[in-house]
Design an enzyme around this catalytic site. Structure first.
Site, PDB file in Angstrom:
ATOM      1  N   SER A  12       0.772  -1.391   0.155  1.00 33.05           N
ATOM      2  CA  SER A  12      -0.050  -0.165  -0.150  1.00 33.05           C
ATOM      3  C   SER A  12       0.802   1.193   0.136  1.00 33.05           C
ATOM      4  CB  SER A  12      -0.999   0.141   1.188  1.00 33.05           C
ATOM      5  OG  SER A  12      -0.127   0.042   2.368  1.00 33.05           O
ATOM      6  N   HIS A 237      -0.391   6.554   6.040  1.00 37.35           N
ATOM      7  CA  HIS A 237       0.304   6.255   4.583  1.00 37.35           C
ATOM      8  C   HIS A 237       0.513   7.332   3.746  1.00 37.35           C
ATOM      9  CE1 HIS A 237      -1.720   2.122   5.078  1.00 37.35           C
ATOM     10  NE2 HIS A 237      -0.967   1.768   4.156  1.00 37.35           N
TER      11      HIS A 237
END
EC number: 3.1.1.3
Length: 255
Positions: A12, A237
């Site tokens: 990711s 993230h």
């Protein structure tokens, strides 16, 4: 004349879940953004991109294991590549899952079944055991990519810095958990560089370049702990600015 081929592999941290727009042809579970660093690099260099990054991927998913019915990521290589990038290893070490566990209310660690997993993620000895296996796996990734893409520039792209330096708070994470997270991140950075050196690959030092752009900084390249929000970058993230910064580094190091 057709464009040269670029294959992007990884988890990711390369896929860019929640960064808009989503890559329309990709599986939703992949969390693959059309504005992740592979897409930005391909546009900048005029390369023909094959993006097989997939959220939750481990080194095993890169090398040998199917993920949600998708073949191992190395199967995308055909030997004609000019550029290959890979961002991997964090899920093997439980890095971001550990930080998510740290952000949950402490009572969650006592919930049956779930609590045992949370305690394991936050156990320094368990993280050390996981990290002990990551180094060899990253070396195998480098060897495999070099063998499967013999004419390519192969680049390990390490992880953007998520956590602030010692002495800077990262609420709601407790300092002991943040210290463990820093140790995991530093070890992943070192193991990635070592694997690149051992296998004749290059390394893009996103971690070093983003020290002052951690998630709790004034100009973050990553996001803080929180609950996922549709059409927003996933917690813990990269954000869009972080992806642009990594893309610039990859372009500078590319073919």
């Amino acid at each position: 004349m057709s464009a040269e081929r670029y294959v992007a592999l990884g988890s990711s941290m390369a896929a860019g879940p929640g960064i808009q727009p989503r890559e329309a042809r990709s599986p939703r579970a992949a969390g693959r953004s059309a504005a992740n660093y592979p897409h930005l690099v391909a546009r900048s260099l005029g390369l023909d991109l094959v993006d097989v990054t997939y959220s939750g991927a481990t080194t095993a998913h890169v090398l040998i294991e199917s993920q949600r019915g998708v073949p191992p990521q190395v199967d995308a290589l055909d030997g004609t590549e000019a550029l290959v990038t890979v961002t991997i290893g964090g899920n093997d070490a439980g890095y971001v899952p550990m930080l998510f566990a740290a952000g949950l209310p402490r009572f969650a660690r006592s919930v049956p079944f779930v609590g045992a997993r949370l305690r394991e993620l936050l156990d320094p000895a368990a993280r050390d055991r996981a990290l002990a296996e990551v180094g060899e796996s990253l070396v195998e990734v480098g060897r495999t990519l070099r063998r499967r893409a013999p004419h390519a520039t192969v680049l390990f792209v390490d992880y953007l810095t998520l956590l602030p330096p010692p002495g800077v708070a990262a609420p709601p994470l407790r300092e002991a958990d943040v210290a463990l997270g820093r140790r995991v991140a530093a070890t992943l950075e070192r193991l990635t560089a070592d694997a690149a050196a051992q296998t004749g690959c290059g390394v893009v030092g996103a971690a070093e370049a983003s020290r002052e752009h951690h998630a709790w900084s004034g100009r973050p390249w990553t996001t803080r702990f929180g609950w996922p929000v549709p059409r927003r970058p996933a917690p813990l993230h990269p954000n869009a600015e972080g992806m642009r910064a990594v893309a610039e580094m990859v372009v500078a190091a590319g073919p």
